[in-house]
Write an enzyme that holds these catalytic residues in place. Structure first.
Site, mmCIF file in Angstrom:
data_model
loop_
_atom_site.group_PDB
_atom_site.id
_atom_site.type_symbol
_atom_site.label_atom_id
_atom_site.label_comp_id
_atom_site.label_asym_id
_atom_site.label_seq_id
_atom_site.Cartn_x
_atom_site.Cartn_y
_atom_site.Cartn_z
ATOM 1 N N HIS A 86 24.342 1.370 50.266
ATOM 2 C CA HIS A 86 24.217 1.716 51.682
ATOM 3 C C HIS A 86 25.536 2.371 52.108
ATOM 4 C CE1 HIS A 86 20.880 -1.169 51.909
ATOM 5 N NE2 HIS A 86 20.627 -0.761 53.138
ATOM 6 N N HIS A 97 13.482 -3.446 52.609
ATOM 7 C CA HIS A 97 14.061 -4.801 52.578
ATOM 8 C C HIS A 97 12.955 -5.839 52.723
ATOM 9 C CE1 HIS A 97 18.401 -3.694 53.015
ATOM 10 N NE2 HIS A 97 17.870 -2.575 53.495
ATOM 11 N N GLU A 100 25.732 5.048 57.065
ATOM 12 C CA GLU A 100 24.617 4.728 57.970
ATOM 13 C C GLU A 100 25.092 4.716 59.420
ATOM 14 O OE1 GLU A 100 22.762 0.907 57.241
ATOM 15 O OE2 GLU A 100 21.228 1.215 58.765
ATOM 16 N N ASP A 125 12.784 1.319 55.298
ATOM 17 C CA ASP A 125 13.837 0.341 55.545
ATOM 18 C C ASP A 125 13.227 -1.053 55.772
ATOM 19 O OD1 ASP A 125 16.506 -0.211 55.499
ATOM 20 O OD2 ASP A 125 16.940 0.396 57.556
ATOM 21 N N HIS A 157 13.290 2.315 49.577
ATOM 22 C CA HIS A 157 14.263 1.552 50.372
ATOM 23 C C HIS A 157 13.509 0.643 51.339
ATOM 24 C CE1 HIS A 157 18.541 1.475 52.109
ATOM 25 N NE2 HIS A 157 17.849 0.588 52.803
HETATM 26 ZN ZN LIG Z 1 18.745 -0.765 54.147
#
Ligand SMILES: [Zn+2]
Length: 341
Positions: free
Chosen positions: A198, A16, A201, A279, A14
């Protein structure tokens, strides 16, 4: 212990792209493109990375404004992808799934294909130069509506098996629940994509079962709200759904009040398949090594348990059976060198 964590073979699921631009490159490209609003590098760093006093996901997401400004050109996207992989290779990452939303990079005229192919080119060049293996997850944005998600899924279908392995849904969970995108993810299933979503969260637990039942998710990004509801934890276990957890990011966005409240230990003990990820390397100023260190120092994880989490990541990767065995072998080889198995 820190030396061992540094040397461990790692898997990142995961991550980005726009949140993981090498800071020096981002600074250089912003200057080159004429954005000169920072007095110096220090002021720039504060604008692109979160600090410990970050108040919310909203404040966190503001940090993406700068990378998105420069990621509107093919050569910049290719370079940023290549450099991310170069950095991950140095951190002993053996396999990574990079994700990004193509439409956010089409604001200055790039075509969908140009955006995706620039990333794939960066991935290929990094594989050739460093040997690091990567795949791509394409993100549909919740607020853009189902038709846009369908476009992403249709346009990228030609890249399945050529570097693109999955689609994801991200963005504002509160105002745009999973069911809005049901039609798009049904299509994604038919086209043969893997699906990760997602969900849970920012506290909305019901988005987790909805993502599994309506959007066919095999993995859930974050999923921390599941801790509130034993039935959801049971569902995750029963369906063998992997959780892509990103502890440092979740602490920064105030998804949990403190590390003591972070549910990864609870999930792990209940037998849920947790994986640990970053992330955003730059925005969160983190690395897998830092994430593991936090788990060991604050949540009582042992090195053996960290190794189990890495095995979960191998099982969760969106790759074929044969590829998984190759990855497992290469990770085992490194572990053997470190005398950990
Ligand atoms: Zn994310």
């Amino acid at each position: 212990m820190m030396d061992i964590l540094k040397a461990l073979p790692k898997i990142e699921l995961h991550c980005h792209l726009d949140g993981s631009v090498r800071p020096k490159t981002l600074y250089e490209l912003l200057l080159k493109e004429g954005f000169r609003e920072f007095r110096d590098y220090k002021e720039f760093e504060e604008a692109v990375m979160v600090r410990d006093d970050c108040k919310s996901l909203k404040e966190y997401l503001k940090k993406f404004e700068y990378p998105l400004r420069v990621m509107q050109k093919r050569e910049n996207i290719e370079r940023i992808t290549y450099e991310l992989l170069e950095d991950l290779d140095k951190q002993k990452v053996k396999y990574v799934e990079i994700r990004f939303a193509p439409y956010l990079h089409m604001e200055e005229g790039l075509l969908f294909e140009e955006v995706v192919e620039s990333t794939l080119m960066g991935m290929e060049r990094a594989k050739k130069d460093f040997g690091i293996w990567s795949n791509l997850i394409l993100i549909c944005m919740r607020h853009e509506g189902v038709e846009k998600s369908i476009e992403v899924i249709q346009n990228a279908a030609k890249y399945i098996g050529k570097g693109v392995v999955a689609v994801d849904l991200a963005g504002n969970e509160q105002d745009f629940p999973p069911e809005i995108h049901e039609k798009a993810f049904k299509l994604a299933c038919e086209k043969g994509y893997n699906i990760t979503i997602h969900a849970g969260e920012t506290g909305i637990a019901e988005n987790i079962p909805k993502s599994i039942q309506l959007l066919h998710a095999k993995r859930i990004g974050h999923g921390i709200a599941a801790a509130k509801d034993p039935k959801i934890m049971d569902l995750l276990k029963e369906k063998n759904i992997f959780l892509e957890m990103c502890p440092i990011s979740n602490l920064q966005t105030k998804s949990v009040g403190s590390i003591e409240e972070y549910p990864i230990r609870k999930f792990f003990e209940k037998g849920l398949k947790v994986t640990v990820n970053t992330d955003n390397l730059t925005v969160s100023n983190t690395s897998l090594e830092r994430e593991y260190k936090l788990l060991i120092e604050k949540l009582g994880f042992s090195l053996d348990e960290i190794l189990r989490i890495i095995q979960n990541s191998i099982d969760a990767a969106f790759i074929t059976h044969d590829e998984r065995e190759i990855l497992r072998k290469s990770v085992d080889e490194e572990l053997r060198k470190l005398e950990l198995i």
